[in-house]
Design an enzyme around this catalytic site. Sequence first.
Site, PDB file in Angstrom:
ATOM      1  N   SER A 173      62.214  42.341  15.943  1.00 58.08           N
ATOM      2  CA  SER A 173      60.989  43.246  16.633  1.00 58.08           C
ATOM      3  C   SER A 173      60.886  42.572  18.104  1.00 58.08           C
ATOM      4  O   SER A 173      61.567  41.748  18.727  1.00 58.08           O
ATOM      5  CB  SER A 173      59.752  42.737  15.947  1.00 58.08           C
ATOM      6  OG  SER A 173      59.301  41.283  16.020  1.00 58.08           O
ATOM      7  N   ILE A 205      60.256  41.930  21.949  1.00 61.59           N
ATOM      8  CA  ILE A 205      61.391  41.322  22.929  1.00 61.59           C
ATOM      9  C   ILE A 205      62.615  41.145  22.486  1.00 61.59           C
ATOM     10  O   ILE A 205      63.671  41.509  23.259  1.00 61.59           O
ATOM     11  CB  ILE A 205      60.782  39.838  23.821  1.00 61.59           C
ATOM     12  CG1 ILE A 205      59.192  40.418  24.336  1.00 61.59           C
ATOM     13  CG2 ILE A 205      61.569  39.441  24.837  1.00 61.59           C
ATOM     14  CD1 ILE A 205      58.512  39.112  24.760  1.00 61.59           C
ATOM     15  N   SER A 232      56.797  30.803  28.189  1.00 59.93           N
ATOM     16  CA  SER A 232      55.648  31.657  28.463  1.00 59.93           C
ATOM     17  C   SER A 232      55.059  30.935  29.669  1.00 59.93           C
ATOM     18  O   SER A 232      55.038  29.598  29.973  1.00 59.93           O
ATOM     19  CB  SER A 232      54.990  31.637  27.373  1.00 59.93           C
ATOM     20  OG  SER A 232      53.313  32.047  27.794  1.00 59.93           O
ATOM     21  N   TYR A 258      50.005  26.413  21.011  1.00 58.44           N
ATOM     22  CA  TYR A 258      51.252  27.331  21.588  1.00 58.44           C
ATOM     23  C   TYR A 258      51.490  26.985  23.088  1.00 58.44           C
ATOM     24  O   TYR A 258      52.663  26.896  23.568  1.00 58.44           O
ATOM     25  CB  TYR A 258      50.498  28.746  21.609  1.00 58.44           C
ATOM     26  CG  TYR A 258      51.514  29.835  22.311  1.00 58.44           C
ATOM     27  CD1 TYR A 258      52.411  30.316  21.441  1.00 58.44           C
ATOM     28  CD2 TYR A 258      51.147  30.527  23.293  1.00 58.44           C
ATOM     29  CE1 TYR A 258      53.462  31.261  21.872  1.00 58.44           C
ATOM     30  CE2 TYR A 258      51.886  31.310  23.977  1.00 58.44           C
ATOM     31  CZ  TYR A 258      53.086  31.830  23.124  1.00 58.44           C
ATOM     32  OH  TYR A 258      53.813  32.689  23.653  1.00 58.44           O
ATOM     33  N   LYS A 275      55.114  25.903  24.593  1.00 57.99           N
ATOM     34  CA  LYS A 275      56.027  26.411  25.604  1.00 57.99           C
ATOM     35  C   LYS A 275      56.013  25.590  26.703  1.00 57.99           C
ATOM     36  O   LYS A 275      57.153  25.973  27.485  1.00 57.99           O
ATOM     37  CB  LYS A 275      54.992  27.666  25.907  1.00 57.99           C
ATOM     38  CG  LYS A 275      55.049  28.764  24.932  1.00 57.99           C
ATOM     39  CD  LYS A 275      56.286  29.637  24.665  1.00 57.99           C
ATOM     40  CE  LYS A 275      56.431  30.071  23.450  1.00 57.99           C
ATOM     41  NZ  LYS A 275      57.748  30.504  23.527  1.00 57.99           N
ATOM     42  N   SER A 307      53.629  43.260  22.111  1.00 61.02           N
ATOM     43  CA  SER A 307      54.150  43.143  20.900  1.00 61.02           C
ATOM     44  C   SER A 307      53.258  42.584  19.876  1.00 61.02           C
ATOM     45  O   SER A 307      51.910  42.547  20.095  1.00 61.02           O
ATOM     46  CB  SER A 307      55.548  42.148  21.076  1.00 61.02           C
ATOM     47  OG  SER A 307      54.521  40.809  21.190  1.00 61.02           O
TER      48      SER A 307
HETATM   49  N1  LIG Z   1      54.473  38.820  23.955  1.00 63.54           N
HETATM   50  C1  LIG Z   1      53.965  38.257  25.085  1.00 63.54           C
HETATM   51  O1  LIG Z   1      53.156  38.596  25.803  1.00 63.54           O
HETATM   52  C2  LIG Z   1      54.917  36.987  25.407  1.00 63.54           C
HETATM   53  C3  LIG Z   1      54.603  36.489  26.472  1.00 63.54           C
HETATM   54  C4  LIG Z   1      55.061  35.166  27.026  1.00 63.54           C
HETATM   55  C5  LIG Z   1      56.035  34.480  26.038  1.00 63.54           C
HETATM   56  N2  LIG Z   1      56.435  35.317  24.816  1.00 63.54           N
HETATM   57  C6  LIG Z   1      57.345  34.864  23.776  1.00 63.54           C
HETATM   58  O2  LIG Z   1      58.368  35.784  23.575  1.00 63.54           O
HETATM   59  C7  LIG Z   1      58.863  35.462  22.496  1.00 63.54           C
HETATM   60  C8  LIG Z   1      59.078  36.756  21.502  1.00 63.54           C
HETATM   61  O3  LIG Z   1      57.830  37.213  21.101  1.00 63.54           O
HETATM   62  P1  LIG Z   1      57.442  38.618  20.952  1.00 63.54           P
HETATM   63  O4  LIG Z   1      56.297  39.076  22.020  1.00 63.54           O
HETATM   64  O5  LIG Z   1      58.456  39.573  21.002  1.00 63.54           O
HETATM   65  O6  LIG Z   1      56.611  38.554  19.834  1.00 63.54           O
HETATM   66  P2  LIG Z   1      57.154  39.116  18.138  1.00 63.54           P
HETATM   67  O7  LIG Z   1      56.273  38.656  17.354  1.00 63.54           O
HETATM   68  O8  LIG Z   1      57.472  40.502  18.106  1.00 63.54           O
HETATM   69  O9  LIG Z   1      58.619  38.375  17.974  1.00 63.54           O
HETATM   70  C9  LIG Z   1      58.611  37.090  17.426  1.00 63.54           C
HETATM   71  C10 LIG Z   1      59.793  36.792  16.581  1.00 63.54           C
HETATM   72  O10 LIG Z   1      59.906  35.660  16.125  1.00 63.54           O
HETATM   73  C11 LIG Z   1      60.276  35.673  14.701  1.00 63.54           C
HETATM   74  N3  LIG Z   1      59.994  34.699  13.961  1.00 63.54           N
HETATM   75  C12 LIG Z   1      58.720  34.159  13.763  1.00 63.54           C
HETATM   76  N4  LIG Z   1      58.716  32.995  13.113  1.00 63.54           N
HETATM   77  C13 LIG Z   1      60.143  32.854  12.751  1.00 63.54           C
HETATM   78  C14 LIG Z   1      60.622  31.833  11.972  1.00 63.54           C
HETATM   79  N5  LIG Z   1      59.945  30.670  11.456  1.00 63.54           N
HETATM   80  N6  LIG Z   1      61.913  31.995  12.142  1.00 63.54           N
HETATM   81  C15 LIG Z   1      62.651  32.715  12.705  1.00 63.54           C
HETATM   82  N7  LIG Z   1      62.190  33.829  13.154  1.00 63.54           N
HETATM   83  C16 LIG Z   1      60.625  33.711  13.305  1.00 63.54           C
HETATM   84  C17 LIG Z   1      59.434  36.943  14.295  1.00 63.54           C
HETATM   85  O11 LIG Z   1      59.811  37.415  12.914  1.00 63.54           O
HETATM   86  C18 LIG Z   1      59.592  38.104  15.544  1.00 63.54           C
HETATM   87  O12 LIG Z   1      60.915  38.703  15.289  1.00 63.54           O
HETATM   88  C19 LIG Z   1      58.300  34.424  21.775  1.00 63.54           C
HETATM   89  O13 LIG Z   1      58.932  33.183  22.039  1.00 63.54           O
HETATM   90  C20 LIG Z   1      56.801  34.346  22.585  1.00 63.54           C
HETATM   91  O14 LIG Z   1      56.309  33.180  22.627  1.00 63.54           O
HETATM   92  C21 LIG Z   1      55.651  36.387  24.548  1.00 63.54           C
END
Ligand SMILES: NC(=O)c1ccc[n+]([C@@H]2O[C@H](COP(=O)([O-])OP(=O)(O)OC[C@H]3O[C@@H](n4cnc5c(N)ncnc54)[C@H](O)[C@@H]3O)[C@@H](O)[C@H]2O)c1
EC number: 1.1.-.-
Length: 374
Positions: free
Chosen positions: A46, A48, A170, A197, A201, A232
């Site tokens: 899913s 990113i 992040s 969280y 990070k 997301s």
């Molecule tokens: N969305 C934002 O604004 C944002 C900002 C800064 C950083 N991030 C970072 O980006 C990364 C991706 O996040 P996203 O926004 O695409 O969210 P998302 O929830 O779509 O993606 C997270 C993914 O991690 C997987 N996951 C969760 N727990 C897991 C586990 N125990 N084992 C294996 N996989 C697992 C989920 O199934 C999912 O596919 C994360 O590390 C998040 O911290 C996101």
Amino acid sequence: MEALLLGAGLLLGAYVLVYYNLVKAPPCGGIASLRGRTAVVTGANSGIGKMTALELARRGARVVLACRSRERGEAAAFDLRQESGNNEVIFMALDLASLASVRAFATAFLSSEPRLDILIHNAGISSCGRTHKPFNLLLRVNHIGPFLLTHLLLPRLKTCAPSRVVVVSSAAHRRGRLDFTRLDRPVVGWRQELRAYADSKLANVLFARELATQLEGTGITCYAAHPGPVNSELFLRHVPGWLCPLLRPLAWLVLRAPRGGAQTPLYCALQEGIEPLSGRYFANCHVEEVPPAARDDRAAHRLWEASKRLAGLGPGEEAEPDEDPQPEDPGAPSSPSSPHPEELTVSEPHPSPQNSPDLSKVTRRIHVKAEPEP
Ligand SMILES: NC(=O)c1ccc[n+]([C@@H]2O[C@H](COP(=O)([O-])OP(=O)(O)OC[C@H]3O[C@@H](n4cnc5c(N)ncnc54)[C@H](O)[C@@H]3O)[C@@H](O)[C@H]2O)c1
């Protein structure tokens, strides 16, 4: 008057959309063809991670989607094969909350995949949801699991050097503060979750920094990447159901699309010439200065040692998976080294080793971890 306000609102919305998705997240350039190379993207079913995997597949890489759910992982692999026209996109099971699952993944990967050129630690959680674990689940999924996985896969990264590790961190790391006396304490309530969280990070940024130091001269470089504020499921997943219909359109309007969020991790994975910046933090496809807590080498080293303990790696232990001691993992089956039958899944047979392009033409060895003094 109303028409004027509506027009102004639409213009503002269009500006925000263009600004976040095109100006602040321009499509990443970097190595054009990845044919013959293998990438692992965690949490690639899913958001990113899925967009990152799509771009790697479009460039011809063999891409392993390391996901917790077989159903969603297989579905994502199918989608990505269709969208990229690249059949070398496969699913392998990985639950970062379980050290046993991390080890099982590494065993399966090392026995079936001859190459590893790019490892992208993208999976992450922002909340524990309804799970109650006797340890810090946010730190486990966001840092300890990726830490262990990196160690177990290092031999393959080394043989494929120049290779890269990208840790998706992040900007929240700026609010992080690591308390080494209670790193693994369970997290309770949303306030502690927000804090945990940010701490996890910060751990990502310090991990990339220390990893770069430890791997200096090996040809493996590593980077912490901030994807930007992305629309997301990460935060929406934990919002009360009745609020979602209100928040979704707002999130769509003011946040970056996942494709835009993938650009900085892709930049760190692909951009030629950034090897001297190994260990640094990137946002909007640029290296960025981090606060003192995130460039504290002593803290980075202390975190490394603490992470080794929490990941079940003994002092001075080599990263060979078969030599690792049995980890203590409350959420895991009693025999961690024996792979879970349902988890050792590869959705396609591995290909025969391919001719690897000469990466030394586009990358250089790391000599220094260049960073201006504050
Ligand atoms: N969305 C934002 O604004 C944002 C900002 C800064 C950083 N991030 C970072 O980006 C990364 C991706 O996040 P996203 O926004 O695409 O969210 P998302 O929830 O779509 O993606 C997270 C993914 O991690 C997987 N996951 C969760 N727990 C897991 C586990 N125990 N084992 C294996 N996989 C697992 C989920 O199934 C999912 O596919 C994360 O590390 C998040 O911290 C996101």
